[in-house]
Scaffold this active site. Structure first.
Site, mmCIF file in Angstrom:
data_model
loop_
_atom_site.group_PDB
_atom_site.id
_atom_site.type_symbol
_atom_site.label_atom_id
_atom_site.label_comp_id
_atom_site.label_asym_id
_atom_site.label_seq_id
_atom_site.Cartn_x
_atom_site.Cartn_y
_atom_site.Cartn_z
ATOM 1 N N ASP A 44 75.045 -26.550 18.461
ATOM 2 C CA ASP A 44 73.790 -27.293 18.328
ATOM 3 C C ASP A 44 72.725 -26.494 19.077
ATOM 4 O O ASP A 44 72.699 -26.468 20.299
ATOM 5 C CB ASP A 44 73.973 -28.685 18.942
ATOM 6 C CG ASP A 44 72.681 -29.502 18.933
ATOM 7 O OD1 ASP A 44 71.644 -28.996 18.458
ATOM 8 O OD2 ASP A 44 72.718 -30.654 19.409
ATOM 9 N N TRP A 58 73.331 -35.016 24.241
ATOM 10 C CA TRP A 58 73.483 -34.617 22.841
ATOM 11 C C TRP A 58 74.919 -34.192 22.544
ATOM 12 O O TRP A 58 75.455 -34.506 21.484
ATOM 13 C CB TRP A 58 72.492 -33.513 22.478
ATOM 14 C CG TRP A 58 71.076 -33.984 22.617
ATOM 15 C CD1 TRP A 58 70.117 -33.474 23.453
ATOM 16 C CD2 TRP A 58 70.455 -35.085 21.937
ATOM 17 N NE1 TRP A 58 68.948 -34.185 23.325
ATOM 18 C CE2 TRP A 58 69.128 -35.178 22.406
ATOM 19 C CE3 TRP A 58 70.889 -36.010 20.982
ATOM 20 C CZ2 TRP A 58 68.229 -36.146 21.948
ATOM 21 C CZ3 TRP A 58 70.001 -36.974 20.530
ATOM 22 C CH2 TRP A 58 68.691 -37.028 21.008
ATOM 23 N N LYS A 94 61.960 -29.137 17.896
ATOM 24 C CA LYS A 94 61.865 -28.675 19.275
ATOM 25 C C LYS A 94 61.199 -27.297 19.364
ATOM 26 O O LYS A 94 60.532 -27.002 20.331
ATOM 27 C CB LYS A 94 63.252 -28.590 19.925
ATOM 28 C CG LYS A 94 64.092 -29.847 19.804
ATOM 29 C CD LYS A 94 63.550 -31.005 20.625
ATOM 30 C CE LYS A 94 64.182 -32.353 20.274
ATOM 31 N NZ LYS A 94 65.628 -32.396 20.349
HETATM 32 C C1 LIG Z 1 66.644 -33.452 20.051
HETATM 33 C C2 LIG Z 1 68.032 -32.988 20.013
HETATM 34 C C3 LIG Z 1 68.978 -33.560 19.146
HETATM 35 C C4 LIG Z 1 68.643 -34.715 18.235
HETATM 36 O O1 LIG Z 1 67.976 -34.242 17.145
HETATM 37 P P1 LIG Z 1 67.543 -35.196 15.936
HETATM 38 O O2 LIG Z 1 66.944 -34.207 15.009
HETATM 39 O O3 LIG Z 1 66.571 -36.180 16.498
HETATM 40 O O4 LIG Z 1 68.757 -35.856 15.410
HETATM 41 C C5 LIG Z 1 70.251 -33.040 19.139
HETATM 42 N N1 LIG Z 1 70.600 -32.030 19.943
HETATM 43 C C6 LIG Z 1 69.727 -31.459 20.794
HETATM 44 C C7 LIG Z 1 70.175 -30.325 21.667
HETATM 45 C C8 LIG Z 1 68.421 -31.918 20.853
HETATM 46 O O5 LIG Z 1 67.553 -31.349 21.687
#
Ligand SMILES: *Cc1c(COP(=O)(O)O)cnc(C)c1O
Length: 361
Positions: free
Chosen positions: A173, A106, A197
């Site tokens: 993030d 990511w 998540k």
């Molecule tokens: C799942 C995830 C993403 C991607 O997220 P989307 O909402 O599918 O774009 C980005 N960063 C992390 C840390 C993730 O776990």
């Protein structure tokens, strides 16, 4: 209302488990929202009832995260993946530097998507050891606008247990550990998290951004990709993801009712310890990441022998466990133990690991 007798122990990495009470309240609201004879799926996003949902969801984010008025709380679409480019597009001036730490898939995506908007410097990476640790000793150039981190690496199972000491404003993030533990918002210029998540269903992305950072880049930005648009319109410039926001509100109510972030963190620490202790003690399995960087959310482990993989998955499935197959780039197993996953489910997994060792160890 819902058959729960066949309910699985869901260790899926995302979309992922939410509290059972949230599923039930959400199901009820699909049938009849606020006893008005209308489904949440068919009401106007401009209705009083939905305005109340928006207001409560924002208030809960602020209360749970101790987020003051210096920050805007936004509910956007496009996932965390859209924030990978939206953040540098909104913040980085032409040619300005930003620092990124590469700790997994990511963050690699975040780096790639930021490159068109500035001078992106990767100040540390754990790539050479297949992302099995969190880099700690690195310098951040003084002229960088921000330092970008991925707080929890969903795929490889590492997590910052402490953020870098640097004074640099952080952009983080937090998709896979948002509201799983307390954090100090003042360290951050911006936080973003795809909801699916830990805090809701797919379809809404939570963005918390310092108000004085909006418009920082000075470049022309399409209306929908400008944070200011959404901040000015209370995330209602266009039709927001009504149902995902509603379910996020229910999930936040649950977080608050179960004691807030300190209590959630205590439970998460306890659950993770049960599982890591078993991984360390059980001869049939081994952990994959540096102990001090182990994620409390995504627990990655390998079978001691590759031929253990299929029978262990089979034995787990027979116990009602689902979602523990590792990501294709990490292999082995990954048990995601997000906020809503009960300690009982972790104990079921540990029992299966023990039973497996008795048979194969
Ligand atoms: C799942 C995830 C993403 C991607 O997220 P989307 O909402 O599918 O774009 C980005 N960063 C992390 C840390 C993730 O776990």
């Amino acid at each position: 209302m819902i058959a729960t007798s066949t309910k699985k122990h869901n260790f899926s990495a995302g979309p992922a488990i939410l509290p059972q009470s949230v599923f039930e309240e959400a199901a009820q609201a699909i049938l009849d929202f606020n006893a008005h004879g209308l489904s949440i799926l068919e009401i106007s996003h401009r209705s009083k009832d939905f305005e109340a949902v928006m207001a409560e969801t924002e208030a809960l984010v602020r209360e749970i995260g101790s987020i003051g008025e210096r920050y805007a709380v936004l509910f956007l679409t496009g996932g965390a993946s859209t924030q990978f480019f939206m953040a540098p597009m909104n913040f980085l001036k032409e040619g300005e530097k930003a620092a990124y730490v590469e700790t997994g898939t990511w963050s690699s995506n975040a780096i790639k998507e930021a490159r068109p908007f500035g001078d992106i410097e990767v100040v540390a990476s754990s790539k050479e050891r297949n992302f099995t640790f969190i880099p700690k000793d690195f310098d951040v150039p003084k002229n960088a606008a921000y330092l970008h981190l991925t707080s929890n690496n969903t795929i490889y199972g590492t997590q910052y247990q402490k953020y870098p000491a640097s004074e640099m404003p952080l952009i983080c993030d937090m998709s896979s550990d948002m509201f799983s533990r307390p954090f100090d918002i003042e360290r951050f210029a911006m936080i973003y998290a795809g909801a699916q998540k830990n805090i809701g269903p797919a379809g809404v992305t939570l963005v918390i951004v310092r108000k004085d950072w909006m418009g920082r880049s000075g470049r022309a930005i399409p209306t929908m990709l400008n944070y200011k648009t959404h901040a000015d319109k209370g995330s209602m410039y266009n039709t927001p993801p009504v149902f995902p926001i509603f379910v996020m509100m229910l999930t936040l109510r649950w977080i608050k009712a179960t004691g807030g972030l300190a209590a959630i963190n205590r439970r998460n620490v306890e659950k993770a310890k049960i599982l890591y202790d078993e991984i360390d003690a059980n001869p049939c399995f081994k952990g994959t990441v540096e102990k001090e960087d182990r994620s409390l959310m995504n627990v990655c482990f390998l079978p001691a022998k590759s031929e253990f993989e299929a029978p262990f998955l089979e034995m787990s499935a027979a116990a009602g466990i689902t979602g523990i197959k590792g990501h294709r780039s990490a292999g082995g197993f990954r048990a995601s133990i997000y906020n809503a996953l009960g300690k009982e489910s972790v104990q079921v997994l540990v029992e299966v690991m023990r039973a497996f060792a008795v048979k194969h160890g």
